[in-house]
Design an enzyme around this catalytic site. Structure first.
Site, PDB file in Angstrom:
ATOM      1  N   ASP A 114       1.752   4.007   2.845  1.00  0.00           N
ATOM      2  CA  ASP A 114       0.820   4.911   2.250  1.00  0.00           C
ATOM      3  C   ASP A 114       1.493   5.944   1.142  1.00  0.00           C
ATOM      4  O   ASP A 114       1.571   5.905   0.227  1.00  0.00           O
ATOM      5  CB  ASP A 114      -0.147   5.343   3.097  1.00  0.00           C
ATOM      6  CG  ASP A 114      -1.506   5.780   2.702  1.00  0.00           C
ATOM      7  OD1 ASP A 114      -1.705   5.423   1.397  1.00  0.00           O
ATOM      8  OD2 ASP A 114      -2.371   5.982   3.430  1.00  0.00           O
ATOM      9  N   ASP A 115       1.809   7.178   1.916  1.00  0.00           N
ATOM     10  CA  ASP A 115       2.388   8.194   1.080  1.00  0.00           C
ATOM     11  C   ASP A 115       3.629   8.834   2.270  1.00  0.00           C
ATOM     12  O   ASP A 115       3.577   9.821   2.772  1.00  0.00           O
ATOM     13  CB  ASP A 115       1.455   9.513   1.185  1.00  0.00           C
ATOM     14  CG  ASP A 115       0.161   9.002   0.412  1.00  0.00           C
ATOM     15  OD1 ASP A 115      -0.010   8.743  -0.818  1.00  0.00           O
ATOM     16  OD2 ASP A 115      -0.822   8.604   1.283  1.00  0.00           O
ATOM     17  N   HIS A 142       1.463   4.638  -2.499  1.00  0.00           N
ATOM     18  CA  HIS A 142       0.974   5.795  -3.650  1.00  0.00           C
ATOM     19  C   HIS A 142       2.393   6.301  -4.096  1.00  0.00           C
ATOM     20  O   HIS A 142       3.057   6.903  -3.346  1.00  0.00           O
ATOM     21  CB  HIS A 142       0.121   6.704  -3.217  1.00  0.00           C
ATOM     22  CG  HIS A 142      -1.062   6.162  -2.589  1.00  0.00           C
ATOM     23  ND1 HIS A 142      -2.364   6.034  -3.344  1.00  0.00           N
ATOM     24  CD2 HIS A 142      -1.551   5.733  -1.311  1.00  0.00           C
ATOM     25  CE1 HIS A 142      -3.351   5.436  -2.681  1.00  0.00           C
ATOM     26  NE2 HIS A 142      -2.942   5.439  -1.446  1.00  0.00           N
ATOM     27  N   HIS A 168      -9.511   0.939  -1.353  1.00  0.00           N
ATOM     28  CA  HIS A 168      -9.381   1.568  -0.155  1.00  0.00           C
ATOM     29  C   HIS A 168     -10.872   1.559   0.288  1.00  0.00           C
ATOM     30  O   HIS A 168     -11.824   1.980  -0.247  1.00  0.00           O
ATOM     31  CB  HIS A 168      -8.991   3.110  -0.117  1.00  0.00           C
ATOM     32  CG  HIS A 168      -7.698   3.252  -0.518  1.00  0.00           C
ATOM     33  ND1 HIS A 168      -6.955   2.783  -1.501  1.00  0.00           N
ATOM     34  CD2 HIS A 168      -6.597   4.279   0.368  1.00  0.00           C
ATOM     35  CE1 HIS A 168      -5.748   3.106  -1.319  1.00  0.00           C
ATOM     36  NE2 HIS A 168      -5.600   4.177  -0.463  1.00  0.00           N
ATOM     37  N   HIS A 174       0.899  -1.102   0.016  1.00  0.00           N
ATOM     38  CA  HIS A 174      -0.056   0.033   0.032  1.00  0.00           C
ATOM     39  C   HIS A 174       0.896   1.347   0.014  1.00  0.00           C
ATOM     40  O   HIS A 174       1.137   1.799   0.908  1.00  0.00           O
ATOM     41  CB  HIS A 174      -0.874  -0.004   1.213  1.00  0.00           C
ATOM     42  CG  HIS A 174      -1.882   1.105   1.271  1.00  0.00           C
ATOM     43  ND1 HIS A 174      -3.160   1.062   1.938  1.00  0.00           N
ATOM     44  CD2 HIS A 174      -1.870   2.260   0.746  1.00  0.00           C
ATOM     45  CE1 HIS A 174      -3.795   2.223   1.916  1.00  0.00           C
ATOM     46  NE2 HIS A 174      -3.136   2.917   1.027  1.00  0.00           N
ATOM     47  N   GLU A 199     -11.035   3.434   5.934  1.00  0.00           N
ATOM     48  CA  GLU A 199     -10.070   4.475   6.501  1.00  0.00           C
ATOM     49  C   GLU A 199     -10.760   5.453   7.456  1.00  0.00           C
ATOM     50  O   GLU A 199     -10.729   5.388   8.489  1.00  0.00           O
ATOM     51  CB  GLU A 199      -9.118   5.055   5.337  1.00  0.00           C
ATOM     52  CG  GLU A 199      -8.089   6.075   6.026  1.00  0.00           C
ATOM     53  CD  GLU A 199      -7.413   6.708   4.644  1.00  0.00           C
ATOM     54  OE1 GLU A 199      -7.960   6.665   3.644  1.00  0.00           O
ATOM     55  OE2 GLU A 199      -6.354   7.249   4.923  1.00  0.00           O
TER      56      GLU A 199
END
Ligand code: HPA
Ligand code: ZN
Length: 341
Positions: A279-280, A20, A198, A18, A201
């Site tokens: 994630d980011d 991005h 997703h 996961h 969340e």
């Protein structure tokens, strides 16, 4: 902190499921690319950009994340972005990555799909060759964009069908339930894509249920809110549906108040297939090893817990069975050799 925990995590073979790619754009590269392309950024310098990374929820992050993407213009930009991530991944002992990219974020700005994916793939292929980091690329539809836009994206992607392993669904979650994308996911499934989304969340547990029942996804990205529905947890355990959990993201986007409140251990104790992801990472204060370490420290995870998380990162991947089993065996051997305190 137990001495050696950081080293233990560093040496642990793992997968990242996961991530991005656009969320790996560090401010330094953002400024380099913006200058190269004559693009104006809404910050005076790198420090000012970092100082703006104070989010109150998912939307406040997404606003910044999409605006920073203006710096990405040429194929080389997408190469540089992806290359920076995969070299960091290789150094962190990540053996396999399943990164997301958001084609609409670029096509909406007039950057062709083919430019973005060509740079991304070239970097992923180079990293596979140079470091042995395997990959499966996943393209995400933006759930706050129209169904027509998603359909057009899926049509364009057909040219690159053999290079894209799966499709996902991201961006603003609340008020954009999975069911809106039923027809697109149906079509993607018919074309042989693996499916993820997703859900849970910021959105309610019912979005997780709909992602499974209506979209037919195999994995849930985030999914932490499943704990609010015991029957759903039971189902996720029974069907071994993996959750790709992103601890530092959850802290920074205020899904939880602080790391000590993170439900990772409760999810594991419930018998779920849980993986840790970043994630980011350029925005949330840490790459994959920092996510493992933050949870190990905040939740007192044992080496056995960390080994289990790494094993499940491969178990939940889209790797073929032989490489999957080989990597799981590698994690087990590492865990036994370094059992420690
Ligand atoms: N959630 C939804 N969309 C996203 C995220 C996220 O954490 N990161 C990038 N796009
Ligand atoms: Zn995400």
């Amino acid at each position: 902190m137990e001495s050696g925990l950081r080293d233990f995590i560093q040496g642990l073979p793992k997968a990242e499921l996961h991530l991005h790619l656009e969320g790996t754009l560090e401010p330094e590269l953002m400024f380099t690319l913006a200058e190269r392309n004559g693009v104006h950024l809404p910050y005076s310098d790198v420090e000012a950009a970092r100082a703006a990374y104070d989010f109150k929820d998912l939307q406040s992050f997404l606003d910044l994340y999409y605006s920073a993407c203006a710096a990405l213009v040429t194929e080389q930009d997408f190469y540089d972005l992806t290359w920076d991530y995969v070299t960091k991944a290789a150094m962190a002992n990540i053996k396999h990555v399943e990164p997301f990219f958001d084609p609409q974020t670029h096509t909406n700005r007039g950057i062709p799909f083919g430019i973005a994916i060509a740079g991304i793939l070239r970097a992923l292929e180079d990293a596979d060759e140079m470091f042995g980091v395997s990959f499966r690329l996943i393209m995400c539809f933006l759930r706050d964009e129209s169904l027509d836009s998603a359909r057009h994206t899926l049509q364009t992607a057909h040219l690159y069908r053999s290079k894209i392993a799966g499709v996902g669904l991201d961006s603003a979650e609340v008020d954009f339930p999975p069911a809106l994308f039923e027809s697109i996911f149906q079509e993607a499934k018919e074309q042989g894509y693996r499916l993820v989304a997703h859900a849970g969340e910021e959105g309610p547990p019912s979005y997780i249920e709909d992602a499974l029942d209506v979209l037919g996804v195999e994995r849930i990205d985030h999914g932490v809110r499943c704990l609010e529905d015991p029957a759903l947890v039971e189902r996720l355990v029974r069907d071994r549906v993996p959750l790709t959990v992103c601890p530092l993201s959850n802290v920074r986007l205020r899904v939880v108040d602080k790391a000590q409140d993170h439900p990772l251990k409760r999810l594991m104790d419930a018998g779920l297939v849980v993986t840790v992801n970043s994630d980011d990472p350029a925005y949330f204060g840490g790459y994959l090893n920092e996510n493992y370490l933050a949870m190990a420290e905040a939740l007192d995870l044992t080496r056995e817990d960390l080994t289990k998380l790494a094993k499940d990162s491969f178990a939940a991947s889209f790797l073929p069975e032989d490489r999957k089993q080989a990597l799981i065996a590698e994690v087990e051997a590492y865990g036994m050799k370094n059992a420690g305190s």
